[in-house]
Design a protein around this motif. Sequence first.
Motif, short mmCIF file in Angstrom:
data_model
loop_
_atom_site.label_atom_id
_atom_site.label_comp_id
_atom_site.label_asym_id
_atom_site.label_seq_id
_atom_site.Cartn_x
_atom_site.Cartn_y
_atom_site.Cartn_z
N HIS A 176 0.86 -1.18 0.00
CA HIS A 176 0.00 0.00 0.00
C HIS A 176 0.89 1.23 0.00
O HIS A 176 1.93 1.27 0.68
CB HIS A 176 -0.90 0.00 1.24
N ASP A 177 0.47 2.25 -0.79
CA ASP A 177 1.30 3.45 -0.90
C ASP A 177 0.93 4.50 0.14
O ASP A 177 1.47 5.60 0.12
CB ASP A 177 1.16 4.05 -2.30
N GLY A 178 0.03 4.18 1.05
CA GLY A 178 -0.35 5.13 2.08
C GLY A 178 0.45 4.91 3.35
O GLY A 178 1.63 4.51 3.34
N ARG A 179 -0.23 5.12 4.48
CA ARG A 179 0.45 4.99 5.76
C ARG A 179 0.75 3.52 6.05
O ARG A 179 0.01 2.62 5.68
CB ARG A 179 -0.42 5.55 6.89
N THR A 180 1.84 3.33 6.76
CA THR A 180 2.23 1.98 7.14
C THR A 180 1.34 1.48 8.26
O THR A 180 1.00 2.22 9.18
CB THR A 180 3.70 1.95 7.59
N ASP A 228 0.26 0.01 11.55
CA ASP A 228 0.89 -0.04 12.87
C ASP A 228 -0.12 -0.60 13.87
O ASP A 228 -1.18 -1.13 13.50
CB ASP A 228 1.36 1.35 13.29
N ALA A 246 -3.63 0.90 13.66
CA ALA A 246 -4.41 0.39 12.52
C ALA A 246 -5.03 -0.97 12.86
O ALA A 246 -6.19 -1.23 12.55
CB ALA A 246 -3.53 0.28 11.28
N LEU A 257 -7.41 7.76 7.82
CA LEU A 257 -5.98 7.79 8.14
C LEU A 257 -5.13 7.17 7.02
O LEU A 257 -3.91 7.04 7.18
CB LEU A 257 -5.72 7.05 9.46
N ASP A 258 -5.77 6.78 5.93
CA ASP A 258 -5.10 6.30 4.72
C ASP A 258 -4.29 5.04 4.97
O ASP A 258 -3.19 4.88 4.44
CB ASP A 258 -4.20 7.40 4.14
N TYR A 259 -4.90 4.12 5.75
CA TYR A 259 -4.29 2.80 5.86
C TYR A 259 -4.70 1.95 4.66
O TYR A 259 -5.36 2.45 3.73
CB TYR A 259 -4.71 2.12 7.17
N GLN A 260 -4.35 0.69 4.68
CA GLN A 260 -4.67 -0.22 3.58
C GLN A 260 -6.19 -0.28 3.41
O GLN A 260 -6.93 -0.84 4.22
CB GLN A 260 -4.12 -1.61 3.91
N ASN A 278 -9.13 12.68 1.50
CA ASN A 278 -7.82 12.16 1.12
C ASN A 278 -7.26 12.84 -0.11
O ASN A 278 -6.28 12.37 -0.70
CB ASN A 278 -7.89 10.66 0.86
#
Length: 405
Positions: free
Chosen positions: A45-49, A51, A54, A89-92, A134
Motif C-alpha cells: 500500500h502506498d499510504g500509511r504503514t 501499525d 491500525a 488515516l489512509d491505511y490499507q 484524502n
Amino acid sequence: MSVVVSAVRRRLPEVPARLGAFEVDALLALALALGCGAIALLLPHDGRTVDGFALALLVGVTVPLAWRRRAPLAALLVSLAFTAAFHRLDYQHVAPFAATAVGAYTVAAAGPRRRTLLLAGGVLLVVLVVWYGNGGGSALKLLRISGWLLCVLAVGETVRLHRRLLAAARERAERAERTREEEAARRVAEERLRIARDLHDLLAHSITVIGVRASVAAHLLSVAPRARVDLPTVADTLDGIADVCRDARAELRYTLRGLRGDEPEPAGPPPGVAGIPDLVRAAEGAGASVELTMKPDLGPLPGLVGAAAYRIVQEALTNAVHHAGPGARIAVALRRTDDALRLTVADDGPGPGPRPPRAPGTGLGLTGMRERARGVGGSLTAGPRPSGGPGFEVAAELPLEGSPL
C-alpha cells in the motif's frame, strides 16, 4: 456466509449442537479480524504503514459483528465508524472491506427495504467524504470503492426477498394443508351424520314394525280361544317379522361396513321412491290402513332426492304407526311439479288408548327428516294437521333442479 457455516457443520456435526447464533457470529468476527489484519500487513500500500493503531481499528471494525443478528443496524454503524477512521488515516483500504461487507449484507438481508436504501445513500456519502478528505482522485476510484459495497447490499436485498417468498410459499402450503384437513374433517362429520340418520331410520322403522306385529301375534294367541286361533294370520305375522328382520340385517350390515371403512358389498342402487310401496305394505302389515297416492312413474329423479323421499316417508310411517296406533288411517301422497317433489304423510289421530303428546320439532326422527330435506336443498314441516282435526302431518318439498343425479 451461510454456505461456509453449513460446510463447517457438515465437517464437524458435533460442534454446532453446543453453539448458538451469538457464538457462531463471535467466531465469524474473530475470523474476520484475523483475515483483515493479515490483508493489512501483507498487501502492499502506498499510504500509511500499518501499525498497532491500525490493527486496533480493524478490531473495532470486526468485533461489533458478533452482534450482527441481534442488532444488525447498530453493529454495522459501529463498524462503519471504525472503518471510516481507518480509511481517513489512509491505511490499507482493502483490509476492512470483508468485515464491512458482512455487516452491510446482514442489514440488507434483515430488511426492511427502506432502511437498505438509506444505508446505500449513507455509504455513498461516507465514501465521498473520505475520498474528498484524502485529496480526491479519479471518479473511477470512487466507483470502485463504493460499487462493491453497493453490490453487497443488492445481494442482501435479493436474499431477503427470496426468504420472504419462501416464507409466503410455506405459509400458503400450510394454509392449504389446514384447509384440506378441515375439509376432510367436515366430510367425515357429514358422513357420520348421514350414517347416523340411516341407522336411526332403519332401526326405528324395523323395530317399530316388529313390535307392532309381535303385539298382534301375542294378542291373537292369548286373547282368542285356543280353538278359534287364526293360525294363518299368526303365521303371516311372524313371517312378516322375519322378513323385516332379514331386510334390516342386510341393510345394517351394509351401513356398518361403510362405517368401518370396508368395501361395501354390492347392494344395488340406494332406496328411492320405487321402494315406498314396500314401506306402505310393511305399515299395513303392522295394522295401519295406508292410502298411497303416487303415480306409477314419477319420471327420472335425482338419486339423492329419491333417497331422501324414501327415508322421510319411512320415518313418517314409523312415527304414525308408533304414535297413532295400529288402527290409524294414514295418507301418503307424492306429487311431482316442474321444479320439486312434494310429499305428505298424514294420520288421522290416536288409536286405542290416549295418544302420547307430540310437540312439533321434537325427537330425533323429526330432526333426521329435516336434515334429509335440507341436505338436498329442500324444506320440511311437521305438526298438527292444517285442517285442525286430529292427527299429525309431515310435509316436505324437495327441489329437483341442482340436485345431483
